[in-house]
Design a protein around this motif. Structure first.
Motif, short mmCIF file in Angstrom:
data_model
loop_
_atom_site.label_atom_id
_atom_site.label_comp_id
_atom_site.label_asym_id
_atom_site.label_seq_id
_atom_site.Cartn_x
_atom_site.Cartn_y
_atom_site.Cartn_z
N ALA A 1 -11.46 0.57 11.04
CA ALA A 1 -11.87 1.58 10.07
C ALA A 1 -12.77 2.62 10.68
O ALA A 1 -12.96 3.70 10.14
CB ALA A 1 -12.56 0.90 8.89
N PRO B 1 -1.14 7.28 3.11
CA PRO B 1 -2.40 7.94 2.77
C PRO B 1 -2.21 9.44 2.60
O PRO B 1 -1.29 10.03 3.17
CB PRO B 1 -3.30 7.65 3.98
CG PRO B 1 -2.36 7.45 5.10
CD PRO B 1 -1.12 6.81 4.51
N HIS C 1 -5.12 1.44 8.93
CA HIS C 1 -5.93 0.23 8.76
C HIS C 1 -5.94 -0.30 7.33
O HIS C 1 -6.08 -1.49 7.10
CB HIS C 1 -7.35 0.42 9.31
CG HIS C 1 -8.27 1.18 8.38
ND1 HIS C 1 -8.57 2.50 8.54
CD2 HIS C 1 -8.97 0.75 7.31
CE1 HIS C 1 -9.41 2.87 7.59
NE2 HIS C 1 -9.68 1.84 6.83
N LYS C 2 -5.79 0.57 6.35
CA LYS C 2 -5.87 0.08 4.98
C LYS C 2 -4.69 -0.78 4.58
O LYS C 2 -4.76 -1.54 3.62
CB LYS C 2 -5.97 1.26 4.01
CG LYS C 2 -7.28 1.99 4.10
CD LYS C 2 -7.62 2.72 2.82
CE LYS C 2 -9.02 3.32 2.96
NZ LYS C 2 -9.11 4.69 2.55
N ARG C 3 -3.60 -0.65 5.27
CA ARG C 3 -2.43 -1.43 4.90
C ARG C 3 -2.14 -2.52 5.92
O ARG C 3 -1.17 -3.25 5.81
CB ARG C 3 -1.20 -0.53 4.82
CG ARG C 3 -1.36 0.61 3.84
CD ARG C 3 -0.28 1.64 4.03
NE ARG C 3 0.99 1.20 3.49
CZ ARG C 3 2.10 1.90 3.57
NH1 ARG C 3 2.10 3.06 4.18
NH2 ARG C 3 3.23 1.43 3.06
N PRO D 1 -7.55 8.53 6.08
CA PRO D 1 -8.48 7.43 6.29
C PRO D 1 -9.20 7.57 7.63
O PRO D 1 -8.65 8.12 8.58
CB PRO D 1 -7.60 6.17 6.30
CG PRO D 1 -6.24 6.60 5.95
CD PRO D 1 -6.17 8.07 5.98
N GLY E 1 0.81 -1.21 0.00
CA GLY E 1 0.00 0.00 0.00
C GLY E 1 0.85 1.26 0.00
O GLY E 1 2.07 1.22 -0.02
N ARG F 1 -5.29 5.30 11.03
CA ARG F 1 -4.77 5.72 9.74
C ARG F 1 -4.00 4.63 9.02
O ARG F 1 -3.69 4.76 7.85
CB ARG F 1 -3.88 6.96 9.90
CG ARG F 1 -4.71 8.18 10.22
CD ARG F 1 -3.93 9.44 10.06
NE ARG F 1 -4.79 10.61 10.33
CZ ARG F 1 -4.38 11.86 10.28
NH1 ARG F 1 -3.12 12.11 9.98
NH2 ARG F 1 -5.20 12.84 10.54
#
Lengths: 322, 309, 291
Positions: free
Chosen positions: A302, A279, A291-293, A285, A276, A289
């Motif tokens: 999230a 951000p 969580h997406k990766r 996010p 990833g 911050r």
């Protein structure tokens, strides 16, 4: 009971740019005690420099400190006047050195002029006395022939020498806290080692009491700090003592970082990666911050920002896993 | 600063000057039509024309005239004005100092306004003042110098009789309006340059270092920032000098200021070629000398160059 | 990169869009269009003959039917200003054309071929450019004799080195791009490469700077006429009107004010349009060329 020197609480900094509001720092907290050496690590753009500049209230426009408190020896720096900051804090209680010494020193003033200026600003002594003190401090940082050096312009000095001058300038008024923002990143590896040795010896001698050392280089930080603050995208992910961070990182990001670095002695010969991208901080996010990766991400990650929770002793993590 | 450097600059200047002299001289020789005929007017007789031609040595071949002119130049002889019947050098020596004064005063006015304005505009970027300055400089750049001069004349000499309209009164009085006009001509450009130079400098790391030391903002701007910002401004102002010279010609005409510009314009009306030649030469020499001066002294203000020499 | 309709139309779409938002761009476009309009339709727009003398109305102030008043021999100032617009535009277009048609090829060749040719051209160009522009222009007119045509020639000569430098700079950067190598590899002739590949790359810069130079040309021709070195009486050129009328400034300022305003608006219009074009065609050029 350690003497608390610096207590950053919930620091929030925003940059109001044409493209949008950049949430550079969101609720950053950490502490530094007297005599402690704290390392601040993170990728480029995670807000390390902004955090450091905030302590001295030097956040450049269009940035603004929009929330939080910064206690230095019990006084909230964000509540005193800028004038007070200049007279009492900047250069005297807290000093800062920067990344590229060739750019951080004024090219049209001699090294001597710049150091003497710093000294005379905070100590009521004559010019010749200030010059003597400058010579002494240049000696302390290991520079040859200090009286000659005073007359030199920055461009006449090598990168390593320039950085020593900066360090000398920062130390000239005996600050309680030295903030070093990537002081060796622009130097050659051999020079880097020399400067690090200098810093370490200055620390051992007691010339540097507390230090906040900022870098993106993990190997460096292990050598020089007692405690490490790991930052990610404007937030603090984990705060632990050096050993723990390396041996047993708790936050998934810290874990990822440790795995990224090859360690041939342990059989790890390749660079790992964290999947990833960093951000955008204009629309960060939601929730955590990272969580997406994060490979451990749960539903709650999230939705809700994890707060820094004490794990054990003086170690903290901001993660829903804990 | 080595002798070699200075010497080479001087030689370069000399050569440029020689080229300009040659171009001026040769181009005057190539003027369409017969200069003598043009000068004496349509009622001149052939004998008169021949006489004057001989007097002026215009019937000699070009290369001889060229050499004569150059040798004369070295002796300080710039020829003789047809119109005034006086040595050109003498005429110029009367008016040139006045033009120099005009330019000097205009320069002082200009810098005194432009630099502080530029600095403040940069330091208070995005403020109302900054926008006002940017707007004004934008407009000012679009106003031709003579338009501005006329407006100033109208407002300050006619409407509100502060300054004399005609050339009466002491030097101080008559120099103010033209100097003001001339300074307004160049001030916007210098202010803009100052502003952008300051903006560049203020962004630099060493300014953050200066602030981190605890210096007052005033000290930071005046001692650390300005000294760096002034370096490009210095050269830029030197380049502006050319604008001053050209602008002075027009300004003098507007205010009937008895300087070299007026002399030259009149010489052009009268087709007084030796005088035109002399004026152009002196203008060019001034311009080149100033540039040379700037080049040589640049080392003095920028220590990086000073030591490197 | 051939100059196709897309290359030209695209930026114009941006320009029009920009004009809705940017007032200065709108102003510039309006002024320039207006000037062209006035120039072309001058005979129809001007209420009176600009050369018609009527000594009964010497220096008479503005009145019904004569919104700009009368000049010192009773001519209608409005009509003269209108015809002056035509002359200003002619002067500007003619002189800038000289620069474009002579300077562009020289710049292209100098930049593309390089070597000795380039050095010689650049030396000459640099020395001409460093010379104060007013002085240069005045000098040329001094040599040729004061007249409107000579003023145009002088301004044209001034503009040539400017164009050479401009085009050469563009050429140098385009020269390095791959499609030039590609063209060479396919055996395209030298002239063909220059005109079909290099030149279009300079087009946007040329357009922007030419607009700005048009403004400067107006300023310079007005300055020359003001000094009496350009258009001669009774030609209704703006600068000449100011120059001859200034002795009446105290008594009848309208004689001078209106031409002054006209000059100012025209110059500002061209500058604004030039800036807007620059922003539309390539925002990176901002601040690079101080016309």
């Amino acid at each position: 009971m350690t003497d608390e020197l610096l207590d950053v609480k919930n620091l929030t900094v925003r940059y109001f740019t044409e493209e949008g509001v950049v949430e550079a720092l969101d609720g950053v907290s950490f502490k530094i005690s007297m005599g402690e050496r704290v390392g601040l690590v993170g990728e480029s753009g995670c807000g390390k420099s902004t955090a450091a500049l905030s302590i001295l209230r030097l956040v450049p426009l269009p940035g603004k400190i929009t929330g939080g408190k910064i206690f230095l020896e019990g006084v909230n720096l964000l509540e005193i006047s800028i004038d007070e900051m200049r007279r009492r804090v900047r250069g005297s209680k807290v000093s800062m050195i920067f990344q590229e010494p060739s750019r951080a020193l004024n090219p049209v003033l001699t090294a001597g002029e710049q150091i003497v200026e710093a000294i005379q600003l905070h100590q009521k002594i004559s010019k010749s006395e200030a010059e003597e003190r400058a010579i002494k401090v240049l000696e302390e940082v290991g520079l040859p022939n200090p009286p000659e050096l005073l007359k030199r312009y920055p461009f006449e000095l090598s990168g390593g020498m320039q950085q020593r001058v900066m360090i000398a300038m920062a130390l000239s008024c005996n600050p309680r806290l030295l903030i070093a923002d990537e002081p060796t990143s622009s130097l050659d590896v051999t020079i880097e080692a020399q400067i690090l040795d200098l810093i370490k010896s200055l620390m051992d001698q007691g010339d540097i009491s507390a230090m906040l050392f900022i870098t993106h280089d993990l190997a460096l930080i292990s050598e020089i700090s007692d405690k490490i603050v790991v930052m990610y995208a404007g937030t603090v992910a984990e705060i632990s003592d050096t050993e723990t961070i390396f041996e047993d990182p708790k936050h998934p990001y810290s874990k990822g970082l440790m795995e990224v670095v090859p360690d041939p002695f342990r059989g790890k010969r390749t660079f790992g990666t964290i999947p990833g991208d960093i951000p955008s901080l204009i629309a960060p996010p939601s929730g955590c911050r990272f969580h997406k990766r994060c490979m451990y991400a749960k539903e709650i990650c999230a939705k809700q920002r994890p707060t820094l929770e004490r794990i054990e002793g003086e170690n903290y993590v901001a993660c829903h896993l804990f | 600063m080595s002798f070699r450097f200075v010497a080479s600059k001087v030689v370069q200047t000399f050569i440029t000057l020689l080229i300009i002299v040659s171009i001026v001289m040769l181009s005057l020789a190539m003027v369409p039509g017969d200069p003598v005929r043009l000068m004496l007017g349509p009622y001149a007789t052939e004998e008169q024309i021949q006489l004057v031609r001989e007097q002026l040595g215009l019937n000699l071949p070009l290369h001889i005239r060229y050499v004569r002119y150059l040798t004369g130049l070295l002796q300080g002889d710039l020829g003789r004005s047809y119109h005034y019947d006086l040595p050109v050098a003498e005429l110029i020596s009367i008016v040139y100092p006045r033009t120099l004064w005009l330019v000097a005063v205009a320069l002082i006015f200009s810098l005194s306004i432009a630099i502080p304005v530029g600095v403040i505009s940069a330091v208070r970027q995005y403020s109302a003042l900054d926008y006002a300055v940017r707007f004004l400089t934008y407009i000012a750049v679009c106003i031709p110098i003579f338009v501005f001069g006329i407006m100033l004349l109208h407002l300050l000499a006619v409407r509100i009789p502060i300054f004399p309209v005609a050339v009466v009164g002491s030097t101080t009085e008559i120099i103010v309006l033209p100097a003001l006009t001339l300074s307004v001509y160049s001030a916007p450009a210098i202010a803009r340059m100052t502003r952008s130079s300051m903006l560049d400098v203020v962004r630099q790391d060493y300014i953050t270092t200066a602030r981190a030391k605890g210096l007052s903002e005033r000290r930071v701007i005046l001692k650390h920032a300005l000294r760096n910002a002034l370096i490009p401004i210095y050269t830029y102002t030197g380049l502006q000098f050319g604008l001053f010279l050209g602008g002075s010609i027009i300004t003098e005409t507007i205010f009937a200021y008895p300087g070299m510009g007026t002399l030259m314009v009149n010489a052009i009306y009268e087709r007084d070629y030796p005088l035109i030649q002399g004026c152009v030469l002196v203008f060019a020499l001034s311009f080149i000398l100033v540039n040379m001066f700037i080049d040589l002294t640049y080392a003095l203000i920028d220590p990086r160059i000073k030591r490197a020499r | 990169m051939r100059l196709s309709l897309l290359n030209v139309a695209g930026p114009f779409a941006v320009l029009i869009g920009r004009m809705r938002r940017d007032k200065m761009a709108l102003f510039g476009a309006t002024v320039v269009t207006g000037l062209f309009f006035v120039a072309i339709f001058a005979p129809v727009l001007a209420p009176y003959d600009p050369l018609l003398i009527d000594l009964n109305y010497r220096l008479a102030p503005p009145e019904q039917g004569h919104p700009f008043g009368f000049d010192w021999v009773g001519r209608d100032v409005l009509s003269r200003v209108i015809y002056g617009g035509r002359l200003a535009l002619i002067a500007a277009l003619a002189s800038v054309s000289i620069g474009v048609f002579i300077g562009t090829p020289l710049g292209l060749f100098s930049g593309y071929i390089g070597g000795k040719l380039d050095t010689v051209i650049m030396r000459a160009t640099d020395s001409l450019l460093s010379f104060p522009y007013l002085l240069l222009v005045i000098l040329i007119v001094a040599l040729l004799g004061p007249s409107f045509e000579n003023a145009i020639l002088a301004i044209g000569i001034w503009s040539i080195p400017n164009y050479i430098r401009l085009v050469r700079a563009s050429t140098l950067s385009i020269k390095e791009r791959e499609f030039i190598d590609a063209a060479k590899a396919t055996g395209e002739s030298f002239l063909s490469i220059i005109f079909r590949h290099v030149f279009p790359g300079c087009a946007s810069v040329l357009l922007v700077q030419s607009t700005i130079y048009l403004g400067r040309a107006i300023e310079m021709s007005a300055a020359l006429s003001f000094l009496g070195l350009g258009a001669q009486p009774p030609t209704p050129e703006w600068g000449a009107m100011v120059g001859l009328g200034r002795i009446y400034l105290q008594v009848s300022p309208h004689v001078v004010i209106f031409p002054c305003i006209a000059i100012f608006i025209a110059i500002m219009g061209f500058n604004a349009l030039g800036d807007a074009l620059r922003d539309a065609l390539d925002p990176r050029l901002r601040g690079l060329f101080r016309g």
